[in-house]
Write an enzyme that holds these catalytic residues in place. Sequence first.
Site: not given
Length: 451
Positions: A275, A154, A281, A288
Amino acid sequence: MTLWGGGHAEPPADALWRFTVSTADRRLLADDVAGSLAHVRMLRAAGLVDEYEVVDLVDGLERIAAEAESGDFAWADTDEDVHTAVERRLGELVGEVAGKLHTGRSRNDQVALDIRLYLRRAAGERIDGLRGLAAALVGQAEAAEERVVASYTHLQQAQAVPLGHHLLAHAWALRRDTERFADCRRRLDVSPLGAGAGGGSSLPLDPAAVAKELGFAATFDNSLDAVAARDVVAEYAFCCAQAMAHLSRLAEELVLWATAEFGWASFADAYTTGSSALPQKKNPDVAELARGKAAAAAGAVVALLGLQKGLPLAYNRDLQEDKEAVFGADDALAGALEALTGMVATATLDPPPPSPWVTAYDLAELLVERGVPFREAHEVVGRLVADVAADGRTLADLAPLEPVAVHDSFESGDVQFADPPVSIRRRRTPGGGSFDSVRDQIAALREWLGG
Ligand code: ARG
């Protein structure tokens, strides 16, 4: 050019042409030519082309194979599909004898052959790619030595485990993916050539000879099934989709691990993106996109099942759509494997230790070993956890006599087991989260990977 038209009083309408022409099959060029070479040799053995014709046909096809290899093959807008393009080019190269190529053959068995040749080879490449990613995970598991992390249920810290144990969980899943591809490859390994348009032929064709030349393990048993079947294509797409689902789970963790909040991993600059707005970044776009591309790969399975459902036997043009779906899933997997393997192999893993709460289960098992029923042990340790937490402390802060105060089966030395690395040393389940198990798993996976 079309391979038909004798019975048509009008040329194809532009709208028909634009809608029906296939270009997704262009990547089948080399396989189409290989199939044609085997077919032509079989035609010679069957006496359906003479000794001069076979020389011209083979010579022309070999030149097309060379053009395919070098990327010089010139497609024409007027080619209806890859099969038409090859026959058109063969005519340009060897003249009228090219008209004999299609003897005893239809594009229906030809395309079924081509896709099997392509996917049979691709399955091997994907197996290699999956092994490569598994090897990168094994390498990281080895480098992790006795580093301990929390396992999660969980997404809450559950039990302490070696970091290597967590990494290897992904490797075992990838190993099953390789087995799935190998299994699918067995079903791909059946030649449909000779089935013709679906009913077979009155000519003395020898499907077994073609199958043998192309290295197939078997030939078709039913010519209608041979041209209509796409279950192996759907199965191949499922192999891709399931592997992509595994890659996506790994990718999700990589993304999570690289957050400031988790702080488990950082990635090599070469495997992160920047970025356009935020100078600080380093984004895990590889992970992804692997996660994102898993969606369309799953969609390909649905598309291929939908394509088959409700189709009357045998060949229907609907089946032309199988290529875009399966190639999309296969390309996604090939690309994701390559990029994720580099990302994993070059990652720096430096996870923080888990919270001492993850030892609660081990403390309960200490009592169980001393004869206390598990339900009671769970209750007792639960109380201990609640009391300690109420004081703003953790299990690491337990005084030696505190456990003894909640249950007389506890001993004062037991507080040492509230330390995650120490608690791991008590694990003994084969395949469980112990250092010995991780060593065994690494040895087993290394053996599978070939040393
Ligand atoms: N381009 C077709 C496909 O991909 C080849 C088979 C065409 N057969 C036919 N009877 N029109 O399925």
